[in-house]
Design an enzyme around this catalytic site. Structure first.
Site, mmCIF file in Angstrom:
data_model
loop_
_atom_site.group_PDB
_atom_site.id
_atom_site.type_symbol
_atom_site.label_atom_id
_atom_site.label_comp_id
_atom_site.label_asym_id
_atom_site.label_seq_id
_atom_site.Cartn_x
_atom_site.Cartn_y
_atom_site.Cartn_z
ATOM 1 N N GLU A 54 -6.227 -10.383 -1.170
ATOM 2 C CA GLU A 54 -5.909 -9.007 -0.799
ATOM 3 C C GLU A 54 -5.558 -8.878 0.685
ATOM 4 O O GLU A 54 -4.599 -8.197 1.030
ATOM 5 C CB GLU A 54 -7.070 -8.068 -1.142
ATOM 6 C CG GLU A 54 -7.253 -7.812 -2.621
ATOM 7 C CD GLU A 54 -6.160 -6.966 -3.248
ATOM 8 O OE1 GLU A 54 -5.414 -6.267 -2.532
ATOM 9 O OE2 GLU A 54 -6.057 -7.004 -4.491
ATOM 10 N N ASN A 65 2.301 1.368 0.015
ATOM 11 C CA ASN A 65 2.758 1.227 -1.370
ATOM 12 C C ASN A 65 3.922 2.165 -1.661
ATOM 13 O O ASN A 65 4.098 3.177 -0.976
ATOM 14 C CB ASN A 65 1.592 1.525 -2.325
ATOM 15 C CG ASN A 65 0.429 0.583 -2.107
ATOM 16 O OD1 ASN A 65 0.583 -0.622 -2.149
ATOM 17 N ND2 ASN A 65 -0.743 1.147 -1.859
ATOM 18 N N ASP A 67 4.270 4.316 -3.908
ATOM 19 C CA ASP A 67 3.871 5.673 -4.314
ATOM 20 C C ASP A 67 3.431 6.545 -3.136
ATOM 21 O O ASP A 67 2.995 7.670 -3.320
ATOM 22 C CB ASP A 67 2.771 5.612 -5.377
ATOM 23 C CG ASP A 67 1.444 5.063 -4.856
ATOM 24 O OD1 ASP A 67 1.353 4.701 -3.658
ATOM 25 O OD2 ASP A 67 0.491 4.991 -5.658
ATOM 26 N N SER A 69 0.926 5.848 -1.098
ATOM 27 C CA SER A 69 -0.454 5.540 -0.721
ATOM 28 C C SER A 69 -0.463 4.282 0.147
ATOM 29 O O SER A 69 0.541 3.584 0.278
ATOM 30 C CB SER A 69 -1.319 5.336 -1.970
ATOM 31 O OG SER A 69 -0.942 4.153 -2.655
ATOM 32 N N ASP A 71 -3.099 0.806 1.235
ATOM 33 C CA ASP A 71 -4.296 0.007 0.999
ATOM 34 C C ASP A 71 -4.868 -0.396 2.355
ATOM 35 O O ASP A 71 -4.113 -0.769 3.256
ATOM 36 C CB ASP A 71 -3.970 -1.241 0.186
ATOM 37 C CG ASP A 71 -3.425 -0.906 -1.194
ATOM 38 O OD1 ASP A 71 -3.806 0.134 -1.751
ATOM 39 O OD2 ASP A 71 -2.621 -1.699 -1.715
ATOM 40 N N ASN A 78 -7.467 1.551 -1.773
ATOM 41 C CA ASN A 78 -6.316 2.444 -1.860
ATOM 42 C C ASN A 78 -6.638 3.895 -1.521
ATOM 43 O O ASN A 78 -7.638 4.450 -1.977
ATOM 44 C CB ASN A 78 -5.712 2.358 -3.262
ATOM 45 C CG ASN A 78 -4.443 3.146 -3.390
ATOM 46 O OD1 ASN A 78 -4.468 4.299 -3.777
ATOM 47 N ND2 ASN A 78 -3.329 2.525 -3.051
#
Length: 147
Positions: A54, A65, A67, A69, A71, A78
């Site tokens: 990650e 991301n 969308d 959002s 992380d 998220n």
């Protein structure tokens, strides 16, 4: 004048608390101390493997991301569901600002990760864990660590 001479030192101390890249064994020890080994049925090696894929063990990791959002942190938590980044809609189920996940103190990252793994998806909530760690022999992730 002496205060000005101490300013760079003070700045370094602040900077060192902002972010950290853990070594594999250093993170394993920290997570073991926090009770992550066996938490919700996942071994310490699962958590170490997931954190590596990650974030590369980097507490300052951020990833935007498609969308809208983002992380955050060592576990790439998220903003759409788990923390509030004050930029995109969120459920904020860990009740924290996302920026708290970027410091060298990973206590709140661990608390939120424990909350995430309690959901029905478990560690499948992390795509990198599913792709790289799930169902594999992960003993190498803790081999050689003095736990």
């Amino acid at each position: 004048m002496k205060a000005l001479a101490l300013l760079p030192l003070f700045g370094c101390l602040i900077m060192s608390n902002e972010a950290k890249v853990f070594s594999r064994c250093e993170l394993a020890y920290k997570l073991q101390e926090a009770g992550m080994d066996g938490y919700e049925g996942y071994s310490l090696a699962n958590w170490i493997c997931m954190a590596f894929f990650e974030s590369g063990f980097n507490t300052a990791a951020e990833d935007d991301n498609a969308d809208g959002s983002t992380d955050y942190g060592i576990f790439q938590i998220n903003s759409r569901v788990w923390c509030n980044n004050h930029r995109s809609p969120t459920e904020n189920l860990c009740y924290m600002p996302c920026t708290d996940l970027l410091s060298s103190d990973i206590t709140d990252d661990i608390i939120c990760a424990k909350r995430i793994v309690k959901d029905p998806k478990g560690m499948d909530a992390w795509e990198d864990w599913t792709m790289h760690c799930k169902g594999r022999d992960l003993s190498e992730w803790v081999d050689g660590c003095d736990l």
